[in-house]
Design a protein around this motif. Structure first.
Motif, PDB file in Angstrom:
ATOM      1  N   ILE A 236       0.848  -1.191   0.000  1.00  0.00           N
ATOM      2  CA  ILE A 236       0.000   0.000   0.000  1.00  0.00           C
ATOM      3  C   ILE A 236       0.892   1.252   0.000  1.00  0.00           C
ATOM      4  N   GLU A 237       1.941   1.216   0.808  1.00  0.00           N
ATOM      5  CA  GLU A 237       2.834   2.372   0.890  1.00  0.00           C
ATOM      6  C   GLU A 237       3.568   2.623  -0.430  1.00  0.00           C
TER       7      GLU A 237
ATOM      8  N   LYS B 216       1.247   4.038  -3.113  1.00  0.00           N
ATOM      9  CA  LYS B 216       0.925   5.451  -2.883  1.00  0.00           C
ATOM     10  C   LYS B 216       2.103   6.349  -3.241  1.00  0.00           C
ATOM     11  N   ALA B 217       3.335   5.817  -3.138  1.00  0.00           N
ATOM     12  CA  ALA B 217       4.525   6.624  -3.347  1.00  0.00           C
ATOM     13  C   ALA B 217       4.919   6.768  -4.812  1.00  0.00           C
TER      14      ALA B 217
ATOM     15  N   THR C  26       4.787   7.565  -8.755  1.00  0.00           N
ATOM     16  CA  THR C  26       4.100   8.593  -9.537  1.00  0.00           C
ATOM     17  C   THR C  26       3.795   8.082 -10.947  1.00  0.00           C
TER      18      THR C  26
END
Length: 86
Positions: free
Chosen positions: A15-16, A19-20, A22
């Motif tokens: 998940i991290e 989200k990080a 781009t």
């Protein structure tokens, strides 16, 4: 299965990590790695080498590497199996 070893991470990311990342990083990865010189096209089934080459030419014949793209795929020889005994 691999716990905290280097191979113990989820292949789809976390998940991290999702989200990080781009959109530009995803596009850059695609631009670098999805190139004709890094691709392997495999056919299976009842077709001749000539038919396979014709299909490849029709669908990928105009696929050109991006400017500055390198070829990182290993070079392999064409392997044509003997026809099956019938």
């Amino acid at each position: 299965a691999f716990g905290n070893a280097p191979y113990g991470h989820p292949l789809g990311g976390t998940i991290e990590s999702l989200k990080a990342i781009t959109p530009k990083e995803v596009a850059d990865f695609h631009k670098i790695h999805y190139q004709p010189g890094n691709a392997v096209l495999v056919f299976g089934g009842d077709l001749t080498p000539a038919e396979g080459f014709a299909l490849a030419q029709r669908h990928f014949g105009d696929w050109k590497p991006a400017p500055g793209a390198g070829n990182i795929a290993p070079s392999v020889a064409l392997m044509v199996p003997a026809p099956p005994a019938r």
